[in-house]
Scaffold this motif. Structure first.
Motif, PDB file in Angstrom:
ATOM      1  N   THR A  55       0.283  -1.145  -5.978  1.00 31.81           N
ATOM      2  CA  THR A  55      -1.109  -1.262  -6.401  1.00 31.81           C
ATOM      3  C   THR A  55      -1.308  -0.611  -7.760  1.00 31.81           C
ATOM      4  OG1 THR A  55      -3.400  -0.852  -5.745  1.00 31.81           O
ATOM      5  CG2 THR A  55      -1.791   0.869  -5.198  1.00 31.81           C
ATOM      6  N   THR A  56      -2.366  -0.990  -8.404  1.00 31.89           N
ATOM      7  CA  THR A  56      -2.776  -0.334  -9.650  1.00 31.89           C
ATOM      8  C   THR A  56      -4.064   0.458  -9.436  1.00 31.89           C
ATOM      9  OG1 THR A  56      -4.002  -2.304 -10.325  1.00 31.89           O
ATOM     10  CG2 THR A  56      -1.723  -2.110 -11.106  1.00 31.89           C
ATOM     11  N   SER A  65      -1.477  -4.752  -2.650  1.00 32.98           N
ATOM     12  CA  SER A  65      -2.755  -4.147  -2.286  1.00 32.98           C
ATOM     13  C   SER A  65      -3.670  -5.124  -1.556  1.00 32.98           C
ATOM     14  CB  SER A  65      -3.453  -3.582  -3.515  1.00 32.98           C
ATOM     15  OG  SER A  65      -3.679  -4.585  -4.476  1.00 32.98           O
ATOM     16  N   ARG A 101       3.065   2.533  -8.019  1.00 35.77           N
ATOM     17  CA  ARG A 101       2.606   1.920  -9.270  1.00 35.77           C
ATOM     18  C   ARG A 101       3.845   1.620 -10.101  1.00 35.77           C
ATOM     19  NH1 ARG A 101      -3.002   3.012 -10.316  1.00 35.77           N
ATOM     20  NH2 ARG A 101      -3.805   4.448  -8.752  1.00 35.77           N
TER      21      ARG A 101
END
Length: 190
Positions: free
Chosen positions: A85-86, A51, A101
């Protein structure tokens, strides 16, 4: 089957970006020569990035401010991009950006399928490349080393990697850069 290649630039002391996630150090290096990026990109079928790298591209290229800007990035923009990404992040209009994720191993089949007969480029960052290495999914490390040092920042590969894991395949000079290519050796049974 697609190979997974981590290709990036690094400072002499192993940083991808400075403490503010800036690559200004990279763009300040003169010399003009570079590995054949277009040939490299022609061999890629998918891109993966973290990210931080994705957000840097959005900011640097002003992607969200200019409609159609993602498509102007050239060959890279024609590839599916997987962003690990989270968080919830914006996707440029018309871009094939897929947010992932979870573990690299879980996402790998989809990434490889998207690449087809071509390779997968791990664009950045270092921790994501390390996750591919941990999952025994990284095949090659290519790094262009610049004559720059930084006091800190984002490390090239924040893992302990011993010499029995990487095998030097080539070292080439391009202006002020040295481009190193390492094959990743699999442990017995891996």
């Amino acid at each position: 089957m697609a190979r997974v290649i981590y290709n990036t630039a690094s400072t002499l002391n192993g940083f991808l970006a400075d403490e503010q996630d800036s690559l200004s150090w990279l763009f300040a290096v003169g010399g003009g020569e570079a590995p054949d990026t277009e040939a490299f990109l022609r061999g890629m079928g998918a891109i993966v990035m973290g990210s931080t790298t994705y957000e840097w591209i959005l900011r640097q290229e002003r992607i969200l401010e200019q409609r159609g800007r993602w498509q102007e990035l050239g060959y890279m923009a024609s590839l599916p991009a997987f962003v690990f990404t989270t968080r919830s992040l914006p996707a440029p209009e018309g871009a094939d950006v897929r947010f992932v994720r979870g573990a690299v191993a879980d996402a790998l089949p989809e990434v490889v399928r998207a690449a087809g007969e071509k390779d997968v480029w791990v664009m950045g960052g270092g921790d994501l490349a390390g996750q591919f290495l941990d999952a025994r999914a990284l095949d090659e490390v290519q790094v262009s080393v610049a004559p720059v040092t930084l006091p800190g920042g984002r490390p090239l590969l924040p893992r302990r990697v011993e010499s029995d894991t990487l095998e030097l395949r080539s070292a080439e000079r391009f202006g002020q850069f040295v481009h190193l290519t390492y094959g990743v050796r699999r442990a017995a049974g891996g």
